[in-house]
Design a protein around this motif. Sequence first.
Motif, mmCIF file in Angstrom:
data_model
loop_
_atom_site.group_PDB
_atom_site.id
_atom_site.type_symbol
_atom_site.label_atom_id
_atom_site.label_comp_id
_atom_site.label_asym_id
_atom_site.label_seq_id
_atom_site.Cartn_x
_atom_site.Cartn_y
_atom_site.Cartn_z
ATOM 1 N N ARG A 45 10.174 -9.300 4.373
ATOM 2 C CA ARG A 45 9.596 -7.974 4.212
ATOM 3 C C ARG A 45 10.460 -6.969 4.971
ATOM 4 O O ARG A 45 10.889 -7.223 6.098
ATOM 5 C CB ARG A 45 8.166 -7.959 4.747
ATOM 6 C CG ARG A 45 7.404 -6.686 4.455
ATOM 7 C CD ARG A 45 5.944 -6.818 4.866
ATOM 8 N NE ARG A 45 5.254 -7.859 4.097
ATOM 9 C CZ ARG A 45 3.927 -8.059 4.161
ATOM 10 N NH1 ARG A 45 3.183 -7.274 4.921
ATOM 11 N NH2 ARG A 45 3.379 -9.024 3.449
ATOM 12 N N GLU A 46 10.703 -5.811 4.365
ATOM 13 C CA GLU A 46 11.533 -4.800 5.005
ATOM 14 C C GLU A 46 10.852 -3.435 4.968
ATOM 15 O O GLU A 46 10.079 -3.134 4.051
ATOM 16 C CB GLU A 46 12.895 -4.701 4.297
ATOM 17 C CG GLU A 46 12.833 -4.255 2.855
ATOM 18 C CD GLU A 46 14.202 -3.997 2.245
ATOM 19 O OE1 GLU A 46 15.211 -4.016 2.970
ATOM 20 O OE2 GLU A 46 14.257 -3.766 1.017
ATOM 21 N N LEU A 47 11.176 -2.626 5.958
ATOM 22 C CA LEU A 47 10.653 -1.267 6.011
ATOM 23 C C LEU A 47 11.393 -0.405 4.990
ATOM 24 O O LEU A 47 12.628 -0.384 4.958
ATOM 25 C CB LEU A 47 10.834 -0.683 7.409
ATOM 26 C CG LEU A 47 10.402 0.773 7.600
ATOM 27 C CD1 LEU A 47 8.907 0.925 7.407
ATOM 28 C CD2 LEU A 47 10.820 1.266 8.974
ATOM 29 N N VAL A 48 10.630 0.305 4.175
ATOM 30 C CA VAL A 48 11.210 1.209 3.182
ATOM 31 C C VAL A 48 11.219 2.640 3.706
ATOM 32 O O VAL A 48 12.248 3.319 3.683
ATOM 33 C CB VAL A 48 10.420 1.149 1.861
ATOM 34 C CG1 VAL A 48 10.968 2.172 0.867
ATOM 35 C CG2 VAL A 48 10.446 -0.245 1.273
ATOM 36 N N ALA A 49 10.071 3.087 4.198
ATOM 37 C CA ALA A 49 9.963 4.460 4.688
ATOM 38 C C ALA A 49 8.768 4.562 5.621
ATOM 39 O O ALA A 49 7.787 3.834 5.456
ATOM 40 C CB ALA A 49 9.799 5.442 3.533
ATOM 41 N N VAL A 50 8.873 5.458 6.600
ATOM 42 C CA VAL A 50 7.792 5.650 7.561
ATOM 43 C C VAL A 50 7.680 7.133 7.887
ATOM 44 O O VAL A 50 8.687 7.844 7.937
ATOM 45 C CB VAL A 50 8.012 4.820 8.846
ATOM 46 C CG1 VAL A 50 9.324 5.189 9.522
ATOM 47 C CG2 VAL A 50 6.848 4.969 9.809
ATOM 48 N N ILE A 51 6.455 7.571 8.060
ATOM 49 C CA ILE A 51 6.194 8.930 8.518
ATOM 50 C C ILE A 51 5.391 8.829 9.806
ATOM 51 O O ILE A 51 4.318 8.227 9.836
ATOM 52 C CB ILE A 51 5.478 9.769 7.430
ATOM 53 C CG1 ILE A 51 5.257 11.197 7.902
ATOM 54 C CG2 ILE A 51 4.182 9.125 6.959
ATOM 55 C CD1 ILE A 51 4.836 12.145 6.778
ATOM 56 N N ARG A 52 5.933 9.387 10.879
ATOM 57 C CA ARG A 52 5.302 9.295 12.199
ATOM 58 C C ARG A 52 4.759 10.664 12.582
ATOM 59 O O ARG A 52 5.472 11.665 12.504
ATOM 60 C CB ARG A 52 6.298 8.800 13.235
ATOM 61 C CG ARG A 52 6.765 7.364 12.993
ATOM 62 C CD ARG A 52 7.669 6.862 14.105
ATOM 63 N NE ARG A 52 8.021 5.458 13.933
ATOM 64 C CZ ARG A 52 9.090 5.034 13.286
ATOM 65 N NH1 ARG A 52 9.910 5.896 12.751
ATOM 66 N NH2 ARG A 52 9.328 3.741 13.175
ATOM 67 N N SER A 53 3.515 10.695 13.005
ATOM 68 C CA SER A 53 2.848 11.944 13.337
ATOM 69 C C SER A 53 3.619 12.699 14.408
ATOM 70 O O SER A 53 3.916 12.159 15.469
ATOM 71 C CB SER A 53 1.424 11.650 13.826
ATOM 72 O OG SER A 53 0.761 12.838 14.177
ATOM 73 N N GLY A 54 3.937 13.949 14.127
ATOM 74 C CA GLY A 54 4.618 14.797 15.088
ATOM 75 C C GLY A 54 6.094 14.501 15.273
ATOM 76 O O GLY A 54 6.760 15.154 16.074
ATOM 77 N N ILE A 55 6.600 13.528 14.529
ATOM 78 C CA ILE A 55 8.009 13.143 14.693
ATOM 79 C C ILE A 55 8.795 13.351 13.417
ATOM 80 O O ILE A 55 9.831 14.037 13.415
ATOM 81 C CB ILE A 55 8.120 11.681 15.159
ATOM 82 C CG1 ILE A 55 7.468 11.524 16.534
ATOM 83 C CG2 ILE A 55 9.575 11.226 15.181
ATOM 84 C CD1 ILE A 55 7.447 10.104 17.065
ATOM 85 N N GLY A 56 8.315 12.768 12.331
ATOM 86 C CA GLY A 56 9.031 12.935 11.083
ATOM 87 C C GLY A 56 9.116 11.659 10.300
ATOM 88 O O GLY A 56 8.326 10.736 10.497
ATOM 89 N N THR A 57 10.129 11.600 9.440
ATOM 90 C CA THR A 57 10.265 10.480 8.528
ATOM 91 C C THR A 57 11.568 9.726 8.741
ATOM 92 O O THR A 57 12.553 10.277 9.242
ATOM 93 C CB THR A 57 10.216 10.974 7.073
ATOM 94 O OG1 THR A 57 11.279 11.927 6.857
ATOM 95 C CG2 THR A 57 8.892 11.655 6.764
#
Length: 124
Positions: A45-57
């Motif tokens: 399994r691999e990370l595709v995309a993440v959105i972090r609150s107050g930080i970005g993508t």
Amino acid sequence: QVQLVESGGGLVQPGGSLRLSCTASGSIFNISAMAWYRQAPGKARELVAVIRSGIGTNYADSVVGRFTISGDDAKNTVYLQMNSLKPEDTAVYYCNVDGDAFYGGRRWYGMDYWGKGTLVTVSS
């Protein structure tokens, strides 16, 4: 309890587009991150995309410029817009949400939740 429900997967031709959605139900709040992972047959399994609150993508190098992650805080929903799809994007896509929850009469801090996955197949 908190549950994540994904939708939007399916079969698409190379070069096509799909939009995945994931909604968190139940008493979840203070969401710190919402992400999409994927797992292709025989691969980790691999990370595709993440959105972090107050930080970005952040995005995996393989999807930069093609995929866009976005979130709707009011709906506790995260989206993944996938354009210019390639056969190598074929995988089961999983939603992941980190946040606090309230159930069983108490608050749970720093919980990590996963959806059951939605299959994306890119093929002609």
